[in-house]
Every structure is written in C-alpha cells, then in structure tokens.
Write an enzyme that holds these catalytic residues in place. Structure first.
Site, mmCIF file in Angstrom:
data_model
loop_
_atom_site.group_PDB
_atom_site.id
_atom_site.type_symbol
_atom_site.label_atom_id
_atom_site.label_comp_id
_atom_site.label_asym_id
_atom_site.label_seq_id
_atom_site.Cartn_x
_atom_site.Cartn_y
_atom_site.Cartn_z
ATOM 1 N N ARG A 302 -8.947 9.642 32.484
ATOM 2 C CA ARG A 302 -8.071 9.924 31.335
ATOM 3 C C ARG A 302 -7.597 8.582 30.779
ATOM 4 N NH1 ARG A 302 -6.163 14.428 35.004
ATOM 5 N NH2 ARG A 302 -6.375 16.357 33.838
ATOM 6 N N ARG A 338 -13.173 9.555 29.322
ATOM 7 C CA ARG A 338 -12.879 10.511 28.257
ATOM 8 C C ARG A 338 -12.166 9.782 27.126
ATOM 9 N NH1 ARG A 338 -8.873 15.438 29.272
ATOM 10 N NH2 ARG A 338 -7.327 13.792 29.254
ATOM 11 N N ASN A 463 -7.827 23.502 32.754
ATOM 12 C CA ASN A 463 -6.396 23.534 32.413
ATOM 13 C C ASN A 463 -6.219 24.043 30.983
ATOM 14 O OD1 ASN A 463 -6.314 22.218 34.834
ATOM 15 N ND2 ASN A 463 -5.956 20.199 33.971
ATOM 16 N N ASP A 464 -7.010 23.473 30.093
ATOM 17 C CA ASP A 464 -6.917 23.917 28.705
ATOM 18 C C ASP A 464 -7.673 25.216 28.481
ATOM 19 O OD1 ASP A 464 -5.216 22.178 27.275
ATOM 20 O OD2 ASP A 464 -6.683 20.581 27.551
ATOM 21 N N ARG A 474 0.542 25.693 28.467
ATOM 22 C CA ARG A 474 0.534 25.198 29.836
ATOM 23 C C ARG A 474 1.806 24.466 30.233
ATOM 24 N NH1 ARG A 474 -4.341 20.673 29.533
ATOM 25 N NH2 ARG A 474 -3.333 19.570 31.223
ATOM 26 N N CYS A 511 -13.599 19.639 35.712
ATOM 27 C CA CYS A 511 -12.627 18.589 36.016
ATOM 28 C C CYS A 511 -11.184 19.074 35.866
ATOM 29 C CB CYS A 511 -12.874 17.357 35.153
ATOM 30 S SG CYS A 511 -12.752 17.699 33.398
HETATM 31 C C1 PEP Z 1 -8.347 20.210 31.379
HETATM 32 O O1 PEP Z 1 -7.870 20.617 30.323
HETATM 33 O O2 PEP Z 1 -8.711 20.945 32.329
HETATM 34 C C2 PEP Z 1 -8.497 18.751 31.602
HETATM 35 C C3 PEP Z 1 -9.115 18.281 32.654
HETATM 36 O O3 PEP Z 1 -7.928 17.926 30.685
HETATM 37 P P1 PEP Z 1 -6.352 17.626 30.608
HETATM 38 O O4 PEP Z 1 -5.699 18.287 31.806
HETATM 39 O O5 PEP Z 1 -6.234 16.148 30.608
HETATM 40 O O6 PEP Z 1 -5.992 18.260 29.325
HETATM 41 MG MG MG Z 2 -7.755 19.263 28.651
#
Ligand code: PEP
Ligand code: MG
Length: 602
Positions: A302, A338, A463-464, A474, A511
């Site tokens: 990141r 990224r 996560n997204d 979130r 990820c």
């Molecule tokens: C995700 O969204 O799963 C991700 C790995 O990116 P971030 O948590 O940085 O948004």
């Molecule tokens: Mg994300």
C-alpha cells in the site's frame, strides 16, 4: 469471590500475575492570574517543562530494545515531534502572555482546542490520534505539577511479571513497561487502533482495553488472569480456573513457537498442491517482519503512507527511493506495488485537497484509480517512480478499484507513455513489468473475464468487495454486524473471479483480510485460490493450515456453501470443512471461535 470483567481483547495471549494499579491521573488544572512582572518566568516554566518532557522521551527511546519493531520508535518520535511543534511550544506561550494565565491553564486550553479538531475528524483511526495529544500534554502537566511518579515507578523494576491496571497508557509507558517485563495490561480507555494497542501487539504483550472503571474493582497486588484475545480479566479465580488458564497459557506459547517450524517449509497441501503465501505491507519498516515470517514476496504494497502528513504529494525521486528500498529489501522476491488508493477513509493531507469536494458517500466517490486518473500528473509521477524502481528487482504494478475497461485501458495507456518517456531519457526499467487489477467492486468480479484478458494478474480485495457487495460502510461501526465473508453473494463473486483467472490462465491472488483469516483458508483453497497475501503476523498460521490440509478429504459438498442462504447453516458447513484443524488451533489457545454471528465455546 470470582470477578470476571469483559473488555476489548486487543493483543492476544494469556497472562497470570499480580495487579499493579497505576494512578496516572491528570493533575487538577485550575486557572490563576500571573502578575505582569512574572509573565516571562511563567513562560520559562512552561518551556522548561516541555524540554524536560522531551528529555524523558529521548531517554525512553534509548531504552527501546534493538529488536523492537520500528513502530515502537516511531510512536515515541511522534511524541517528541509534537513537543517541538509550535502548537505546544508557541500557542500556549502566547496565551500566557495575552491572558496572563498560568502555564497549566494555557496548556489545558490548547489541549482542548487540539482535541476538538481530532474529534471532528471522520476517520476513526485519526480520531484515536487525540490520545497522542493527551499523552503528551499529560506528561508536561505532570512535570509542571512535580508528579513524575509514574516513570520512576515504571523504571525501578518492580513491575516484572505484573499485570498493569491503568486508566490509559501512553506508547512511551508501554515501551518502558515491556522493558521491565510486565505480563499484560488492562486499561479503562483505548481502542483497537490506538498507538498503544498497536504497540502491544507488536511487542507481544497481552492486552485488554475499554474495561470501564477497572481500577475500582481491582486491588493492588491481587492475582489476576488475562485473556488478551477474548478480552476477559478474571480476579479471585478458584483453583480449577487458575489451572485451566495455566494450561491454556502453555498451549498458547507452544502453539506460537511451534509455528516457527513452518517458516522454512514450502507451502504445500498434503495432497501436493503448491500455494504462494505473500505479505501485505503498509510501511517500509514492515519488510523485516515480512522476511521473518518467510513470505514469498509482497502481494500488496500500500503506497498511501507516502502521501500522509504532508501537503504536497511526494516527488518522483522520493518515491523511487522508497520503492527501491522495498524491492532491494525483499531480495529478488516479487513486490506488487499498488498505485495510490487515496480518497474515502484514506483521505490524507497529501491528497485531501483533491477529494474534499466529495462530502457524501465518499466510499462511492473519487477514490483509488478514479482519483489517479483525474490527477494524471500525480499518477504519472508515481508510475515513473515504480517503473524506475523495477530496474532494481521484481516489481508488479497493481491498480486499485478498477470498475470499467476504460479505466484499465487509460491506466495502461498512461503507463505506456511513462515507459516512452523513460526510454527517451535513457532510464532503466523492467520492460516486462506485470500489470494487475484489483477486483474490489461487484461489477468487476462479475466481469472478471473481461479484465482478465487485459492484465497479467488479478487480486481480490475482499475488504472493499464485501463493503460494496453488502452495502456496508467498512468504517461504520453501526453496520459492522452485517460484514460477512460467507454471504453467498460474496462467495460467488470470489468464485467467479477465480474461474475467470483459470479460463484465461491469469493468476488470481487475494489480498483482503479474508486471505489471512484461518477460518476461510480451507474454503478458499477448495475454491481454487492459490495466491494468498496477508498481514505478516498471520502468515505462519495460515501456512500451518494449508500444510495440514488434504484437499481430497474435504467434504464433497464444500462448494455448496455458495448456495446456502441461512447464515447459521453456512457456519455449520464451514465447521465441517475446517474440522479438525480449527478445533485443533482453538484447543491449543483454549478459547472461543468468534464467528460473525455467534460465539462458539470449544
Ligand atoms: C481490500 O479492499 O481488500 C484491500 C486489500 O484494499 P484496502 O484494504 O487497502 O482498501
Ligand atoms: Mg481496497
């Protein structure tokens, strides 16, 4: 009588020891008028206290063990920096002169003003930074009031093996106490993302926060039991409870040390399928932890940290240095960088002015690749830096939150332009640099085949993906309960993405947090995931599960979980898929599995 108190378990581990209660109370601050002829003396008193606070922190910094994580030093450094900042060195001085008030009062007024600014921040992580203001201001207040007890108390070695009970702890206290060999700590305040709890996790100190009024219920020197994962503190335990926790502690310690044997082992299921285990990195300092955990590379780097705490985005040379350090530090293992994912909850100073027009639904607004494409100059600077760093090791480039082909093609086009520029300038870069897209939006998962044709790899950001699939912000605590990686819609989208990868022979990694959660490892393996990227601390545990799994022995109906509409039924099927591995892990910790819907006591 046995007393059991529940808080938030923020750093796992079992501790058994005697209580040591810290009364670190903030001195009672009152305002009084300073005679005109003493004003400069009062200013001196304040500046002197600030200087002493700085010296104390510098001395604490020198006590940090050499092998402590970089986080530890950076937290102390943050406090030292705050003591150099004009918001503490100048503003209160002006107040003393203008209001003719005492140093404590001026400091208190400035503390309140700073806390108000933090309280108004939307980002819960940034809101917890108000703790830093309090910690620093408290230290100065204690010096002004001649109350330096806490540090002496901590420094004289009486705390070894004790469980610290405090209203709150500063990162500096935590470091000192770890040095003194404390067994655990419990605080009345604090949250899961505060610096102190992050430190506790890094330093391996079992910890519970948010146990309201704990200092009222516990007596000094009383024997206590702490379960840092379940967030339970027990006082006055009977013989059998004590024995039970002693066994759990042994099992936990054995489990952690047994994991180290996996470090040098290849990651392979019992029936011979090889899996790639990668790490997620957020800061340059993470590289050491990542190497220690035996990761095969970085699956998500990141880059947002580069844009934080500053007004202007970083220049190409600065970024090049950062990416080069990482790739060289990883010794030829691949590093997936990224491109910046700023916006929404990741709005930081370096990008704030770019996104501030979006006030409602920021998660659906100008963030990630959308922001990159509206700021081509800033984006190109990053792309050039990444390309140049690719001359020093294996780098892959990943675009976040791709939702349309147009975005992907635009991003690729900009990258090609950067390559041409570098060619003209005679700069070195890897001409075969691989390009990937993150699958984080339901639309992209549904159309994963479309993207697969135009990339070298895909990476699922759960996560997204979960946030957007289930329409749950979130960072909004009030809808957290809906977060469910087992929701059939989420599982089907993951499956579709994996299928698309297989069809077009494009590797797919995951990820998001789901990749590092042991409850889902077997299911993901069964779905065909071969590349996992996660927080480095989770790596060995996931490797253990993979290496102890025989895919041919998983229940025949494993994938039918994607059709299960009832959450409880899905949990039960997951248990069958995980038997006996999760049970084995939980028994070794001797506690609970938390599922998203209920808690199972094993
Ligand atoms: C995700 O969204 O799963 C991700 C790995 O990116 P971030 O948590 O940085 O948004
Ligand atoms: Mg994300």
């Amino acid at each position: 009588m046995t007393l059991e108190l529940q808080g938030i378990g923020v750093s796992r581990g079992i501790a058994i020891g005697r209580a040591h209660i810290l009364f670190h109370n903030q001195p009672d601050v009152r305002e009084y008028l300073i005679p005109a002829f003493s004003i400069e003396q009062e200013v001196e008193r304040l500046l002197d206290a600030i200087e002493q606070a700085k010296q104390q922190l510098k001395s604490i910094r020198n006590h940090i063990p050499a092998n402590a994580p970089a986080d530890v030093t950076s937290f102390i450094d943050t406090h030292i920096l705050m003591l150099n900042d004009s918001s503490l060195t100048k503003v209160p001085v002006d107040m003393i002169r203008q209001r003719r008030c005492n140093a404590e009062w001026a400091l208190q007024l400035q503390r309140d003003a700073l806390i108000n600014v933090f309280n108004e921040m939307d980002d819960p992580y940034l809101r917890t930074r108000r703790d830093d203001v309090d910690h620093v201001v408290n230290r100065i207040h204690r010096i002004l009031a001649d109350q330096e007890v806490a540090d002496h108390e901590i420094a004289d070695g009486r705390l070894k093996g004790h469980i610290i009970i405090a209203e709150d702890l500063t990162p500096a206290d935590t470091v000192l106490m770890q040095h003194q060999g404390i067994a655990a700590f419990v605080t009345e305040h604090g949250g899961a993302t505060s610096h102190t709890t992050i430190l506790a996790r890094s330093l391996g100190i079992p910890a519970i926060v948010g146990v309201e009024s704990v200092r009222r219920y516990v007596q000094d020197n009383e024997p206590l039991i702490i379960d840092g994962e379940a967030g339970i503190m027990i006082a006055g335990a009977d013989e059998s409870t004590l024995k039970e926790y002693q066994q759990r502690r042994i099992a936990f310690d054995e489990h952690i040390s047994s994991l180290s044997r996996y470090k040098s082992q290849p990651t392979r299921t019992r029936d011979g399928k090889t899996i790639t285990l990668l790490a997620n990195a957020e800061l340059p300092e993470d590289i050491t932890t990542i190497s220690n955990a035996g990761a095969q590379g970085i699956g998500l780097y990141r880059t947002e940290f580069l844009y934080m705490n500053r007004l202007a985005p970083p220049e190409e040379e600065e970024q090049l240095a950062a990416y080069r350090d990482v790739v060289e530090g990883m010794n030829n293992q691949p590093v997936t960088i990224r491109t910046f994912d700023l916006g929404a909850d990741k709005t930081v100073d370096g990008g704030r002015h770019l996104t501030q027009t979006v006030v409602t639904n920021p998660a659906l607004g100008l963030r990630a690749i959308r922001l990159c494409l509206t700021q081509p100059a800033m984006f190109r600077t990053q792309l050039r830096a990444i390309l140049r760093a690719s001359a020093y090791g294996k780098i892959k480039i990943m675009f976040p939150m791709i939702s349309t082909m147009h975005e992907l093609l635009q991003a690729r086009n900009l990258l090609e332009q950067c390559k041409l520029e570098l060619d003209k300038e005679g700069m070195e870069y890897d001409r075969q640099v691989e390009i990937g897209a993150m699958i984080e939006i339901p639309a992209s998962a549904v159309c994963a085949e479309m993207f697969a044709r135009h990339v070298d790899f895909l990476s699922i950001g759960t996560n997204d993906l979960i946030q957007y699939t289930l329409a749950i912000d979130r960072i909004d605590d009030t809808v957290n309960y809906l977060y469910d990686p087992l929701h059939p819609a989420v599982l089907r989208l993951i499956h579709m993405t994996l299928e698309a990868g297989r069809k077009f022979n494009v590797p797919v990694s995951m990820c998001g947090e789901m990749a590092g959660d042991p409850r889902y490892t077997r299911l993901l393996l069964a779905m065909g995931l071969e590349h996992f990227s996660m927080h480095p601390n989770a790596l060995l545990e996931i490797k253990q599960i993979i290496n102890e799994t025989d895919l041919s022995l998983l229940p025949a109906n494993t994938l039918s979980i994607m059709e299960v509409s009832d959450a409880l039924e899905a949990d039960m099927l997951l248990e069958q898929i995980n038997a006996p591995i999760i049970i084995k892990i939980c028994l070794s910790f001797g506690f609970l599995i938390r599922t998203d819907k209920r808690i199972l006591i094993i």
